[in-house]
Design a protein around this motif. Sequence first.
Motif, PDB file in Angstrom:
ATOM      1  N   HIS A 146     -22.563 -52.314 -14.273  1.00 46.02           N
ATOM      2  CA  HIS A 146     -23.321 -53.187 -13.386  1.00 46.02           C
ATOM      3  C   HIS A 146     -24.510 -53.852 -14.070  1.00 46.02           C
ATOM      4  N   CYS A 147     -24.798 -53.470 -15.268  1.00 41.71           N
ATOM      5  CA  CYS A 147     -25.912 -54.080 -15.986  1.00 41.71           C
ATOM      6  C   CYS A 147     -25.651 -53.948 -17.482  1.00 41.71           C
ATOM      7  N   GLY A 148     -26.475 -54.603 -18.283  1.00 40.35           N
ATOM      8  CA  GLY A 148     -26.288 -54.533 -19.725  1.00 40.35           C
ATOM      9  C   GLY A 148     -26.271 -55.915 -20.345  1.00 40.35           C
ATOM     10  N   HIS A 149     -25.628 -55.998 -21.497  1.00 40.19           N
ATOM     11  CA  HIS A 149     -25.686 -57.235 -22.278  1.00 40.19           C
ATOM     12  C   HIS A 149     -24.419 -57.337 -23.121  1.00 40.19           C
ATOM     13  N   TYR A 150     -23.847 -58.543 -23.174  1.00 38.01           N
ATOM     14  CA  TYR A 150     -22.662 -58.774 -24.001  1.00 38.01           C
ATOM     15  C   TYR A 150     -23.059 -59.403 -25.332  1.00 38.01           C
ATOM     16  N   VAL A 151     -22.441 -58.925 -26.402  1.00 38.74           N
ATOM     17  CA  VAL A 151     -22.617 -59.505 -27.734  1.00 38.74           C
ATOM     18  C   VAL A 151     -21.226 -59.740 -28.324  1.00 38.74           C
ATOM     19  N   ALA A 152     -21.155 -60.581 -29.339  1.00 38.77           N
ATOM     20  CA  ALA A 152     -19.864 -60.913 -29.950  1.00 38.77           C
ATOM     21  C   ALA A 152     -19.941 -60.781 -31.460  1.00 38.77           C
ATOM     22  N   THR A 153     -18.842 -60.375 -32.051  1.00 39.36           N
ATOM     23  CA  THR A 153     -18.707 -60.305 -33.500  1.00 39.36           C
ATOM     24  C   THR A 153     -17.490 -61.135 -33.886  1.00 39.36           C
ATOM     25  N   VAL A 154     -17.683 -62.079 -34.811  1.00 41.76           N
ATOM     26  CA  VAL A 154     -16.639 -63.052 -35.133  1.00 41.76           C
ATOM     27  C   VAL A 154     -16.399 -63.087 -36.636  1.00 41.76           C
ATOM     28  N   ARG A 155     -15.145 -63.199 -36.995  1.00 45.41           N
ATOM     29  CA  ARG A 155     -14.750 -63.250 -38.396  1.00 45.41           C
ATOM     30  C   ARG A 155     -14.518 -64.699 -38.819  1.00 45.41           C
ATOM     31  N   HIS A 156     -15.111 -65.098 -39.918  1.00 40.20           N
ATOM     32  CA  HIS A 156     -14.922 -66.448 -40.453  1.00 40.20           C
ATOM     33  C   HIS A 156     -13.937 -66.368 -41.613  1.00 40.20           C
ATOM     34  N   GLY A 157     -12.754 -67.002 -41.428  1.00 37.12           N
ATOM     35  CA  GLY A 157     -11.733 -66.947 -42.464  1.00 37.12           C
ATOM     36  C   GLY A 157     -10.862 -65.712 -42.329  1.00 37.12           C
ATOM     37  N   LEU A 158      -9.807 -65.661 -43.138  1.00 34.09           N
ATOM     38  CA  LEU A 158      -8.892 -64.533 -43.158  1.00 34.09           C
ATOM     39  C   LEU A 158      -8.757 -64.011 -44.576  1.00 34.09           C
ATOM     40  N   GLY A 159      -8.246 -62.793 -44.691  1.00 30.86           N
ATOM     41  CA  GLY A 159      -8.013 -62.228 -46.015  1.00 30.86           C
ATOM     42  C   GLY A 159      -9.280 -61.742 -46.688  1.00 30.86           C
ATOM     43  N   ALA A 160      -9.217 -61.637 -48.015  1.00 32.80           N
ATOM     44  CA  ALA A 160     -10.320 -61.058 -48.783  1.00 32.80           C
ATOM     45  C   ALA A 160     -11.571 -61.917 -48.766  1.00 32.80           C
ATOM     46  N   ILE A 182     -15.052 -44.327 -25.038  1.00 36.13           N
ATOM     47  CA  ILE A 182     -13.914 -43.853 -25.831  1.00 36.13           C
ATOM     48  C   ILE A 182     -13.767 -44.747 -27.058  1.00 36.13           C
ATOM     49  N   PRO A 183     -13.909 -44.221 -28.262  1.00 35.39           N
ATOM     50  CA  PRO A 183     -13.735 -45.062 -29.462  1.00 35.39           C
ATOM     51  C   PRO A 183     -12.274 -45.487 -29.622  1.00 35.39           C
ATOM     52  N   VAL A 184     -12.061 -46.777 -29.809  1.00 33.39           N
ATOM     53  CA  VAL A 184     -10.725 -47.307 -30.075  1.00 33.39           C
ATOM     54  C   VAL A 184     -10.697 -47.785 -31.519  1.00 33.39           C
ATOM     55  N   GLN A 185      -9.889 -47.150 -32.334  1.00 28.23           N
ATOM     56  CA  GLN A 185      -9.853 -47.447 -33.759  1.00 28.23           C
ATOM     57  C   GLN A 185      -8.838 -48.564 -34.019  1.00 28.23           C
ATOM     58  N   VAL A 186      -9.354 -49.701 -34.510  1.00 27.46           N
ATOM     59  CA  VAL A 186      -8.552 -50.898 -34.739  1.00 27.46           C
ATOM     60  C   VAL A 186      -8.454 -51.151 -36.241  1.00 27.46           C
ATOM     61  N   PRO A 187      -7.263 -51.266 -36.798  1.00 27.05           N
ATOM     62  CA  PRO A 187      -7.134 -51.545 -38.233  1.00 27.05           C
ATOM     63  C   PRO A 187      -7.792 -52.868 -38.603  1.00 27.05           C
ATOM     64  N   GLN A 188      -8.419 -52.915 -39.767  1.00 27.89           N
ATOM     65  CA  GLN A 188      -9.072 -54.133 -40.235  1.00 27.89           C
ATOM     66  C   GLN A 188      -8.116 -55.021 -41.036  1.00 27.89           C
ATOM     67  N   GLY A 189      -6.972 -54.489 -41.433  1.00 33.46           N
ATOM     68  CA  GLY A 189      -5.989 -55.277 -42.175  1.00 33.46           C
ATOM     69  C   GLY A 189      -4.930 -55.841 -41.248  1.00 33.46           C
ATOM     70  N   LEU A 190      -3.723 -56.029 -41.777  1.00 24.66           N
ATOM     71  CA  LEU A 190      -2.620 -56.568 -40.984  1.00 24.66           C
ATOM     72  C   LEU A 190      -2.161 -55.550 -39.932  1.00 24.66           C
ATOM     73  N   ILE A 191      -1.886 -56.055 -38.739  1.00 23.82           N
ATOM     74  CA  ILE A 191      -1.391 -55.231 -37.639  1.00 23.82           C
ATOM     75  C   ILE A 191      -0.022 -55.767 -37.240  1.00 23.82           C
ATOM     76  N   GLU A 192       0.991 -54.951 -37.363  1.00 25.65           N
ATOM     77  CA  GLU A 192       2.364 -55.366 -37.059  1.00 25.65           C
ATOM     78  C   GLU A 192       2.713 -54.957 -35.625  1.00 25.65           C
ATOM     79  N   LEU A 193       3.046 -55.958 -34.794  1.00 27.08           N
ATOM     80  CA  LEU A 193       3.377 -55.691 -33.397  1.00 27.08           C
ATOM     81  C   LEU A 193       4.875 -55.851 -33.125  1.00 27.08           C
ATOM     82  N   GLY A 194       5.667 -56.001 -34.164  1.00 24.59           N
ATOM     83  CA  GLY A 194       7.101 -56.202 -33.978  1.00 24.59           C
ATOM     84  C   GLY A 194       7.790 -55.060 -33.256  1.00 24.59           C
TER      85      GLY A 194
END
Length: 374
Positions: A328-342, A147-159
């Motif tokens: 039960h099988c497969g492989h984990y990978v990670a994607t990491v952001r360096h810094g914030l903003g533009a 199931i694709p979960v669409q996550v905003p790439q900008g600011l996310i307000e959880l208030g």
Amino acid sequence: FASMRQQDAFEFLQHLNKQIDIAERSVEGGALNPTSVFDFTTEERLQCTKCSRVRYTTQKSSLLSLPVAKRPLAAVEGAPQEFEPVQLAESFGMMTANETVDGYMCPACEQPTTAVKSTRFATFPKVLAVQVRRFEFVNWVPQKLEIPVQVPQGLIELGAYRGQGLQPGEEALPETDDQLPADAQPEPVDESVVAQLESMGFPRVRCVKAVKKTGNTGAEPAMNWIFEHMDDPDIDAPDSEPQGTTAAADPAAVEQLMAMGFPQARVERELLQADGDANRALDRLLNLPSDDVTMDNVAAATDSKDDSATLSQYELTGFVSHKGSSVHCGHYVATVRHGLGADSAWFFFNDARVVAQPEPQSEQAYVYFFTRND
């Protein structure tokens, strides 16, 4: 986690955080504990629908598990099942939605009624770690849901998901003699594991009991416990909650837990509530609110300059993805952001291979990490 079997990344994160927390508590009282960036408090609101009175309670947390709406698209013969994309906000809305509690024994009405329960944030962590439950159980076997979960790439307000505490015009449910005292709180359970077991069709009472009996060690041990005790006549009978005792706690266990930085009075109290079991007592110490975590001081933090109670804007800064069609099988990978903003940049980590990734693919991630925009 020492075996060569496929392990769940979210369960491993829980295990890793717990072990670091235990080790760091013996160093300057945990003041330098790096896992504290994940800590936050949730607020549970319970309202009787007959008398409309309410009760607010708080719970310490460090990781969040979100449900995902399953809406299959029209099947295509010979092709894998596809699903309608889901917005991240919808999953937060499902988590904080009202839940009906039938047969609630209201202390004001003094009779079984129906209650409405909801959970929201009381405070926000510096880093919010989120698991999305993108799986289901079919014939007792977990299966991935793409199931694709669409996550905003900008600011996310959880208030919008912040709890407000007791409001003007609301009347609190009375404290009664048959309620547990403050030093005899119910055994903490990992609700994400309970949710996994419930999705298999087991009653909630059985799921909660299995998680407690296996010491909050994950879904697999709890599921094995259920199968091993399937024929127990009392398997679906609720555990009686501890009512406190005057017996003395084991001095060796007290010393062991105090070495982790917990105060003696609280260690002795939790050992008594855990029937002397040091591991269960440790779970209570780590997961139940300490004496100073109350609705009053959460409100006080909101009125102060405590960022955890006032700031609620986040940015996606990393995610872990599972590659493979089976849990039960497969492989984990990670994607990491360096810094914030533009000026930030994304990087893809696949074992020893690290490459820049200008357009991160976050729709199929399993665990997300959001950093608060202070």
